[in-house]
Design an enzyme around this catalytic site. Sequence first.
Site, mmCIF file in Angstrom:
data_model
loop_
_atom_site.group_PDB
_atom_site.id
_atom_site.type_symbol
_atom_site.label_atom_id
_atom_site.label_comp_id
_atom_site.label_asym_id
_atom_site.label_seq_id
_atom_site.Cartn_x
_atom_site.Cartn_y
_atom_site.Cartn_z
ATOM 1 N N TYR A 143 0.861 -1.182 0.000
ATOM 2 C CA TYR A 143 0.000 0.000 0.000
ATOM 3 C C TYR A 143 0.892 1.225 0.000
ATOM 4 O O TYR A 143 1.857 1.304 0.761
ATOM 5 C CB TYR A 143 -0.892 -0.008 1.252
ATOM 6 N N ASP A 238 9.243 2.956 -0.352
ATOM 7 C CA ASP A 238 8.223 3.583 0.467
ATOM 8 C C ASP A 238 8.497 3.191 1.916
ATOM 9 O O ASP A 238 8.138 2.105 2.369
ATOM 10 C CB ASP A 238 6.825 3.118 0.015
ATOM 11 N N LYS A 266 4.443 9.125 8.757
ATOM 12 C CA LYS A 266 4.216 8.538 10.086
ATOM 13 C C LYS A 266 5.215 9.008 11.156
ATOM 14 O O LYS A 266 5.044 10.089 11.681
ATOM 15 C CB LYS A 266 4.121 7.021 9.958
#
Length: 427
Positions: A143, A238, A266
């Site tokens: 994702y 990522d 994050k």
Amino acid sequence: MNKTKSDYFVKARQIIAGGVNSPVRAWKAVGGKPVFVSHAKGSKIYDVSGKEYIDYVLSWGPMILGHAHPKVIASICDTAKKGTSFGAPTQAETQMAKLISEAIPSIKLLRMTSSGTEATMTAIRLARGFTGRNLIAKFDGCYHGHADSLLIKAGSGIATLGIPGSPGIPAELARLTLSLPYNDMDALRKAVKRYGSQLAAIIVEPVAGNMGVVPPRNGFLEKLRELSTKYGIVLIFDEVITGFRFTFGGYQNLIGVKPDLTCLGKIIGGGMPVGAVGGKREIMEKLAPTGDVYQAGTLSGNPLAMSAGLTTLNILKTKKISFSALDDKTNQLCRQIENLFTTKGIAVCINRVHSMFTIFFQQGPVYDLNTAQKSDTALFARFFHGMLKRGVWLAPSQYEAGFLSFAHTNRDVDRTIDACSKTLKIL
Ligand SMILES: *Cc1c(COP(=O)(O)O)cnc(C)c1O
């Protein structure tokens, strides 16, 4: 569940689409009504009725210091008093970029965004602008946020040209995204051989965290690097989850593979909305205003996000922080959980990379999306609710990562094991 508690979700659903501002929060995969949160502190999160839970979700990864860390909160408050957004440069942004670049040497130039989604979206646009190519490749089960080009369903077999993962994504666009099985070197080799000269980018989660935790096989990321270099493809890691999760840096620091671009989010925001994309100078210079690839953001580099992020990273950088102790603690937790399941005679496969773990309700091994999907999600749902009742907050889906923070204590681990033992009795 008492009436007042469920009322919150009923009310929310009347005015918020699905009652939530991000779909997993609705608990569709496990059933029941989502618990509404009142506050959180350290390793604990509290619901509106005051019930305490040991939190293994940690806002889906960012809260590595635990919730409401006094220094992080103080820095946010101090900054807020001086104004919350200027839309003009601040020194904090330069400090942030410097700190990240020192920690992750492949990042020579950086741009901050307000979310991980914007970071990956920008990375893809940059790769296309830089190479003049249109195709991109990703991996099934990875994702990368919810941008159109990246929200492409897992195709079966090798080099399945993308099928849209959501209505609203034009097939014409989905066709530009190749989705390959994670950890499958053969499929990768074949796809790159066939499409390599048309590929602008390959994007990968160096440790997959969004189909549950799936570590890369030995040599997988190295092969990706080798093939990307050979065909002039921009390799994008990522590291939105993995950045600063295992070490002061990215997963790339641990394995010594350097991507061309890295996406972060994050943890680097310390619980504030944030993202970043950075990497090779010649690629990053393509971004406006130096280059002609456009990207912007009213709140990018926001002072509150910068101060929460800088404070978090500066704490993570101190000698007091031991990532290996966090690794050990997570290992202890997973070992004991595994033993309980073994004794009970329920097959589980626990995938763990440092302080990230997933208990797959199946024999395993789990090394890609197909194998992950063999899990018994109904049994997982019962386990989830059993743990919740006993004060342990796990992610409400089989296909998510659990996280430990530096605020988690040995007592938290013991209490979690106790809750697990009791849950298993009724499973
Ligand atoms: C969470 C996540 C994103 C998206 O970040 P947002 O801030 O939610 O937009 C991208 N990539 C990975 C690997 C993620 O886990």
